[in-house]
Design a protein around this motif. Structure first.
Motif, PDB file in Angstrom:
ATOM      1  N   THR A  88       0.836  -1.202   0.000  1.00 29.99           N
ATOM      2  CA  THR A  88       0.000   0.000   0.000  1.00 29.99           C
ATOM      3  C   THR A  88       0.874   1.257   0.000  1.00 29.99           C
ATOM      4  OG1 THR A  88      -1.759  -1.178   1.190  1.00 29.99           O
ATOM      5  CG2 THR A  88      -1.813   1.242   1.238  1.00 29.99           C
ATOM      6  N   ALA A  93       2.557   1.513  -3.454  1.00 33.78           N
ATOM      7  CA  ALA A  93       1.583   1.875  -4.487  1.00 33.78           C
ATOM      8  C   ALA A  93       1.324   3.370  -4.505  1.00 33.78           C
ATOM      9  CB  ALA A  93       0.271   1.126  -4.260  1.00 33.78           C
ATOM     10  N   GLY A  94       1.349   3.984  -3.322  1.00 34.29           N
ATOM     11  CA  GLY A  94       1.111   5.417  -3.258  1.00 34.29           C
ATOM     12  C   GLY A  94       2.196   6.226  -3.937  1.00 34.29           C
ATOM     13  N   GLY A 146       2.784   3.139  -7.838  1.00 36.87           N
ATOM     14  CA  GLY A 146       1.696   2.462  -8.523  1.00 36.87           C
ATOM     15  C   GLY A 146       1.847   0.950  -8.564  1.00 36.87           C
ATOM     16  N   MET A 147       1.020   0.337  -9.360  1.00 38.97           N
ATOM     17  CA  MET A 147       0.927  -1.116  -9.427  1.00 38.97           C
ATOM     18  C   MET A 147       2.243  -1.770  -9.850  1.00 38.97           C
ATOM     19  SD  MET A 147      -1.355  -3.404 -12.000  1.00 38.97           S
ATOM     20  CE  MET A 147      -1.504  -5.177 -11.798  1.00 38.97           C
ATOM     21  N   VAL A 172       4.708  -2.119  -7.074  1.00 36.95           N
ATOM     22  CA  VAL A 172       4.337  -3.140  -6.090  1.00 36.95           C
ATOM     23  C   VAL A 172       4.613  -4.534  -6.637  1.00 36.95           C
ATOM     24  CG1 VAL A 172       2.541  -4.002  -4.567  1.00 36.95           C
ATOM     25  CG2 VAL A 172       2.549  -1.603  -5.200  1.00 36.95           C
ATOM     26  N   ALA A 208      -2.147  -5.891  -2.771  1.00 38.31           N
ATOM     27  CA  ALA A 208      -2.029  -4.434  -2.779  1.00 38.31           C
ATOM     28  C   ALA A 208      -1.837  -3.908  -4.201  1.00 38.31           C
ATOM     29  CB  ALA A 208      -0.865  -4.002  -1.896  1.00 38.31           C
ATOM     30  N   ARG A 261      -5.197  -3.816  -5.891  1.00 38.37           N
ATOM     31  CA  ARG A 261      -6.009  -2.734  -5.333  1.00 38.37           C
ATOM     32  C   ARG A 261      -5.552  -1.378  -5.845  1.00 38.37           C
ATOM     33  NH1 ARG A 261      -9.429  -3.198  -1.205  1.00 38.37           N
ATOM     34  NH2 ARG A 261      -8.938  -1.086  -0.500  1.00 38.37           N
ATOM     35  N   ALA A 262      -4.278  -1.291  -6.204  1.00 39.57           N
ATOM     36  CA  ALA A 262      -3.742  -0.022  -6.693  1.00 39.57           C
ATOM     37  C   ALA A 262      -4.367   0.392  -8.020  1.00 39.57           C
ATOM     38  CB  ALA A 262      -2.220  -0.118  -6.847  1.00 39.57           C
TER      39      ALA A 262
END
Length: 217
Positions: free
Chosen positions: A77, A80-81, A84-85, A88, A131, A134-135
């Motif tokens: 998480t 990702a901030g 991004g995906m 991760v 995560a 979810r990104a």
């Protein structure tokens, strides 16, 4: 087809990643203490069973898996901030590389201590993968690890929908992929255990490639 179109890049990426999930879960169940690397609901139930039977060794193993997964989701998480995906998934790849090294060193039959180290790495990888998906955000969020909700959605849609919508086709493909991955992982662990890490490594590399090719310029 229903009104909703099938997102082919997302579906391909999710299916590939889920094959890796199935293989990792099968390997962890067979060789890493009878628990799962991605199915935390199952691990929590096993924890309750271990408590009820005073099986402290099994309880420690399930707690290890849950901690690894939590760490993976938390780290993913945060990454990702910032990246991004793709960032991760890159972190997941690193965790799987570390797992591969440990798996090869132990010959796929780790000692009690090594077992927990490998389990943390696989569970962390699955948390990172969760995560990463979810990104994507919005309606594109798809699970490639925890799939009970996916199965529930497919059953509900089959009973209420007039046809196979794009999302339903994707979800059926994902559910099929986890079975295929688990079967492949079981066969490899049984017949050629040294090759097991190649399955999740290849799937994550493939997903990274797809994500890079489909990322908006």
């Amino acid at each position: 087809m229903g009104r909703e179109r099938l997102d082919l890049p997302l579906t391909a990426m999710a299916v590939v990643l889920t094959v890796g999930t199935g293989a990792v879960d099968a390997a962890s169940f067979i060789r890493l203490g009878g628990v799962f690397s991605s199915v935390m609901t199952g691990n929590l139930v096993v924890s309750g069973y271990a408590i009820g039977t005073a099986d402290l060794a099994h309880l420690l193993t399930t707690v290890t898996a849950v901690i690894g997964y939590v760490l993976g989701v938390a780290a993913g998480t945060g990454v990702a901030g910032r990246g991004g995906m793709i960032a991760v998934l890159g972190a997941e790849l690193l965790a799987l590389v570390a797992f591969a090294v440990g798996w090869e060193v132990t010959g796929g039959r780790p000692s009690a201590v090594a077992l927990h180290v490998l389990l943390v790495l696989t569970a962390m990888a699955m948390g990172l993968q969760s995560a990463a998906m979810r990104a994507l955000g919005g309606r594109r969020v798809v699970s490639t690890t925890y799939l009970t909700g996916t199965l529930t959605g497919v059953i509900a849609a089959l009973l209420t929908s007039g046809g196979l919508a794009g999302a339903m086709v994707r979800d059926i493909a994902i559910l099929t992929a986890v079975v295929v991955g688990a079967a492949a992982g079981t066969l490899v662990v049984t017949l050629v255990p040294a090759a097991l890490p190649a399955i999740p490594l290849v799937t994550v590399l493939a997903a990274l490639t797809m994500a890079g090719l489909t990322r908006p310029r």
